[in-house]
Design an enzyme around this catalytic site. Structure first.
Site, mmCIF file in Angstrom:
data_model
loop_
_atom_site.group_PDB
_atom_site.id
_atom_site.type_symbol
_atom_site.label_atom_id
_atom_site.label_comp_id
_atom_site.label_asym_id
_atom_site.label_seq_id
_atom_site.Cartn_x
_atom_site.Cartn_y
_atom_site.Cartn_z
ATOM 1 N N TYR A 28 0.523 -1.411 0.119
ATOM 2 C CA TYR A 28 0.184 0.298 0.014
ATOM 3 C C TYR A 28 0.385 1.159 -0.040
ATOM 4 C CZ TYR A 28 -4.161 -2.404 0.939
ATOM 5 O OH TYR A 28 -5.271 -3.584 -0.043
ATOM 6 N N GLU A 83 -8.599 -6.486 4.856
ATOM 7 C CA GLU A 83 -8.257 -7.458 4.349
ATOM 8 C C GLU A 83 -7.655 -8.073 6.120
ATOM 9 O OE1 GLU A 83 -4.277 -7.272 1.875
ATOM 10 O OE2 GLU A 83 -5.815 -4.699 0.736
HETATM 11 C C1 HEM Z 1 -6.409 2.690 -1.864
HETATM 12 C C2 HEM Z 1 -5.816 1.202 -2.775
HETATM 13 C C3 HEM Z 1 -6.177 0.463 -4.232
HETATM 14 C C4 HEM Z 1 -7.342 1.481 -5.047
HETATM 15 C C5 HEM Z 1 -8.597 1.706 -5.034
HETATM 16 C C6 HEM Z 1 -7.627 0.371 -5.665
HETATM 17 C C7 HEM Z 1 -8.584 -0.183 -6.472
HETATM 18 C C8 HEM Z 1 -8.467 -1.313 -7.539
HETATM 19 C C9 HEM Z 1 -9.806 -1.150 -8.073
HETATM 20 C C10 HEM Z 1 -11.037 -0.843 -8.603
HETATM 21 C C11 HEM Z 1 -9.455 -3.123 -9.297
HETATM 22 C C12 HEM Z 1 -10.122 -3.815 -9.914
HETATM 23 C C13 HEM Z 1 -11.004 -4.884 -9.426
HETATM 24 C C14 HEM Z 1 -12.171 -4.853 -8.349
HETATM 25 O O1 HEM Z 1 -12.693 -4.430 -8.396
HETATM 26 O O2 HEM Z 1 -11.578 -5.843 -7.085
HETATM 27 C C15 HEM Z 1 -8.657 -2.822 -8.914
HETATM 28 C C16 HEM Z 1 -7.405 -4.546 -9.052
HETATM 29 C C17 HEM Z 1 -5.934 -5.037 -8.517
HETATM 30 N N1 HEM Z 1 -5.203 -4.533 -7.491
HETATM 31 FE FE1 HEM Z 1 -6.004 -2.528 -6.704
HETATM 32 N N2 HEM Z 1 -6.580 -1.141 -5.494
HETATM 33 C C18 HEM Z 1 -5.543 0.032 -4.730
HETATM 34 C C19 HEM Z 1 -4.481 -1.283 -4.182
HETATM 35 C C20 HEM Z 1 -4.119 -1.972 -4.252
HETATM 36 C C21 HEM Z 1 -2.814 -1.894 -3.840
HETATM 37 C C22 HEM Z 1 -2.249 -1.488 -2.398
HETATM 38 C C23 HEM Z 1 -1.269 -3.289 -4.858
HETATM 39 C C24 HEM Z 1 -0.668 -4.115 -5.047
HETATM 40 C C25 HEM Z 1 0.158 -3.775 -5.931
HETATM 41 C C26 HEM Z 1 -2.888 -3.294 -6.111
HETATM 42 C C27 HEM Z 1 -3.419 -4.529 -6.736
HETATM 43 C C28 HEM Z 1 -4.358 -4.637 -7.611
HETATM 44 C C29 HEM Z 1 -3.932 -6.408 -8.558
HETATM 45 C C30 HEM Z 1 -2.938 -7.057 -8.532
HETATM 46 C C31 HEM Z 1 -6.062 -6.000 -9.093
HETATM 47 C C32 HEM Z 1 -6.010 -7.424 -10.059
HETATM 48 C C33 HEM Z 1 -5.567 -6.425 -10.796
HETATM 49 C C34 HEM Z 1 -6.123 -7.983 -12.442
HETATM 50 O O3 HEM Z 1 -5.598 -9.450 -12.498
HETATM 51 O O4 HEM Z 1 -7.220 -7.711 -13.283
HETATM 52 N N3 HEM Z 1 -4.390 -2.613 -5.476
HETATM 53 N N4 HEM Z 1 -7.745 -2.461 -7.180
#
Ligand code: HEM
Length: 139
Positions: free
Chosen positions: A90, A132
């Protein structure tokens, strides 16, 4: 969040335009800081850029409904467990977001605007990490 922060986040976000540059800049910064994080994401980043922009847009719209936002973020945090994300990630994601905003906004990225976004990101990350770790979202 204080009204002042909401206003600064909203005004600066509005100045960014369609967000595609911000989205691409964000992933470029993230993978520069954390090359190992690239493997967590799909090869085609365009869709990911779109999801990020959609999410930022809905966050900015929902800033005056913080309890709804907290619930959405608890769910988002639980989904992130399945994405292989760890708590330490994060900080890097937050740093990449602030750097991408700085690139897009130039001189409009004042210390006050930076502080507003850092506060917002910190609150959201905290809600995601708590979820989490199994905490219930606020009622
Ligand atoms: C405030 C912090 C964060 C926000 C607003 C955010 C937002 C999102 C959103 C909107 C998605 C699309 C899927 C869903 O809605 O479940 C997503 C997927 C993902 N995020 Fe985040 N995220 C955050 C933090 C993180 C962090 C810290 C990581 C670490 C590297 C991360 C890694 C990922 C990964 C690996 C995916 C899935 C990619 C895929 O396979 O499609 N995110 N995130």
């Amino acid at each position: 969040m204080y009204d002042l922060d909401i206003q600064r986040v909203r005004e600066s976000y509005a100045a960014i335009g369609d967000g595609a540059g911000l989205g691409r800049g964000f992933y470029a910064q993230l993978f520069r800081l954390r090359p190992d994080a690239r493997a967590l994401f799909p090869a085609d980043l365009d869709q990911q850029v779109r999801k990020l922009i959609d999410m930022l847009g809905s966050i900015v719209r929902a800033l005056d409904a913080p309890s709804q936002l907290a619930r959405d973020f608890a769910e988002l945090g639980r989904r992130h467990l399945g994405y292989g994300v760890s708590e330490e990630d994060y900080d890097d994601v937050g740093a990449a977001l602030l750097m991408a905003l700085r690139e897009q906004l130039g001189p409009a990225f004042t210390p006050e605007v930076e502080q507003a976004w850092a506060t917002l990101y910190g609150d959201l990350a905290e809600a995601m990490i708590a979820a989490e770790n199994g905490a219930s979202p606020p009622a």
